[in-house]
Design an enzyme around this catalytic site. Sequence first.
Site, PDB file in Angstrom:
ATOM      1  N   GLU A  27      -4.520  -3.815  -7.097  1.00 23.89           N
ATOM      2  CA  GLU A  27      -4.633  -2.464  -7.695  1.00 23.89           C
ATOM      3  C   GLU A  27      -4.937  -1.418  -6.620  1.00 23.89           C
ATOM      4  O   GLU A  27      -5.607  -0.427  -6.881  1.00 23.89           O
ATOM      5  CB  GLU A  27      -5.719  -2.445  -8.773  1.00 23.89           C
ATOM      6  CG  GLU A  27      -5.379  -3.236 -10.001  1.00 23.89           C
ATOM      7  CD  GLU A  27      -4.242  -2.632 -10.806  1.00 23.89           C
ATOM      8  OE1 GLU A  27      -4.402  -1.523 -11.335  1.00 23.89           O
ATOM      9  OE2 GLU A  27      -3.187  -3.287 -10.897  1.00 23.89           O
ATOM     10  N   SER A  80       0.829  -1.214   0.000  1.00 18.35           N
ATOM     11  CA  SER A  80       0.000   0.000   0.000  1.00 18.35           C
ATOM     12  C   SER A  80       0.855   1.253   0.000  1.00 18.35           C
ATOM     13  O   SER A  80       0.524   2.234  -0.663  1.00 18.35           O
ATOM     14  CB  SER A  80      -0.921   0.016   1.227  1.00 18.35           C
ATOM     15  OG  SER A  80      -1.765  -1.094   1.208  1.00 18.35           O
ATOM     16  N   GLY A  93     -27.832 -22.183  -1.289  1.00 16.63           N
ATOM     17  CA  GLY A  93     -27.797 -22.999  -0.069  1.00 16.63           C
ATOM     18  C   GLY A  93     -26.595 -23.926  -0.063  1.00 16.63           C
ATOM     19  O   GLY A  93     -25.501 -23.544  -0.510  1.00 16.63           O
TER      20      GLY A  93
END
Length: 404
Positions: free
Chosen positions: A381, A138, A357
Amino acid sequence: MISLALTPEQEEMRRVAHEFARREIRPVAAEYDRKEEMAWPVLQKANAAGLLSFGLPEQYGGGGVPGGLVGVTNFIVMEELGWGCPAIATAIGSSVYAAGPILAFGTPGQQEKYIPQFCDQDTVRLGAVCITEPQGGSDVSAMRTTFRRDGDEYVLSGTKCFISNGGIADLHIVFAVERPGAGWSGMAGFIVEKGTPGLEMGKVEQKLGVRSSHTAEVVLSDCRIPAENRLGGANPTVVPGATSDDGARPNPLLLLQYSRMIYAATSIGLARAAYEYALDYASERQSAGRPIADHQAVAAKLADMAMAIDAARLMLWRAGWMVDEGLPLDRGEGSMAKCFAADTAVDVTREAVQILGGHGYMRDHPVERWYRDAKVYQIWEGTNEIQRTIISRALVDQHVRRSR
Ligand SMILES: Cc1cc2nc3c(=O)[nH]c(=O)nc-3n(C[C@H](O)[C@H](O)[C@H](O)COP(=O)(O)OP(=O)(O)OC[C@H]3O[C@@H](n4cnc5c(N)ncnc54)[C@H](O)[C@@H]3O)c2cc1C
């Protein structure tokens, strides 16, 4: 005037991409997921059909569609491929992923040399863009992979991780800094050709989803490349944030602002696939004497799924329209689309499993795989936390500017 009507060319591209996804991708998606292998035969067929290079400029042999890699036409095609299988769509899209930095920051000479390689419809050429590092993805400016000039060469050293097509790509675009801690002002991008000594594939990742997209570490050990392979040329002028026309200091964040919209498109296709499957199932499956779609709890889920998908697509097309019109994405419109589409893919696939389910939990139905595939869209990204940061900063900046 604003119109959401597709042009005849866009309709045709959508038809071709959808048919390709239906005939070539869907039938083999589960098999390649199980084998955790790249779907090479599909990539070859997609390349022959022009589905790898349609977004590249015509002058280099690409399809030259309006808006190029980040216009609405591209999004329409990538949604259909993502509908087929997001992992295979990623492999198809990431083949030209490396063309983006070359088009954005490369010199005319670099573009003339490398872009035509991605337009060769006889041979698949893969690209890789190497930004993320093990200590953190990051915080891009904290990268530690270094470059140094040595005569007519640059020398790259460091480790990149989680790289799509890492180590198998024909071209790796590697971002590096002059010294660890140099941040944005010391950052540059480099084109590293296949077979360059010092570039090696490290650990190959085993993943939760998108398993037929190859992801690996890229290790650069005193990797020497010609000085002219620096993006923007051997001795680019330093103009922070500028494009190659001005003499670029390539900033990967400028690139990601646009490339992440392609990922938004595939995640919308993935969400649509899961929604359509759940709608079919809910219309057939009976409970208490009627289709489960007639039960309010299930019907409301279907409505929420359809609304979110439509909203995500509208948000993405707005961003694409802005790019087509040459407008700046100064409220973080690309990030809005990526973030919203990724959250939608996760929500919709989760609810699709729920609507099926116990059957949804089994590998007999693709919703199990789509649910696993969706998660990555909130991570790559730029994580969705980072997207929200980008959007809020853009909004605050704009507010401050306007109130001055
Ligand atoms: C399948 C796959 C393929 C990928 N392909 C590529 C590729 O081709 N090229 C490439 O360069 N990278 C690639 N990536 C890497 C991807 O872009 C990074 O994983 C991502 O940017 C996050 O970095 P990180 O994993 O180091 O997480 P970190 O940066 O360590 O973040 C960990 C957590 O902290 C949060 N966080 C971190 N900083 C902040 C902050 N400032 N504010 C708020 N929250 C924060 C994050 O949102 C996240 O939830 C790929 C990843 C995956 C999973």
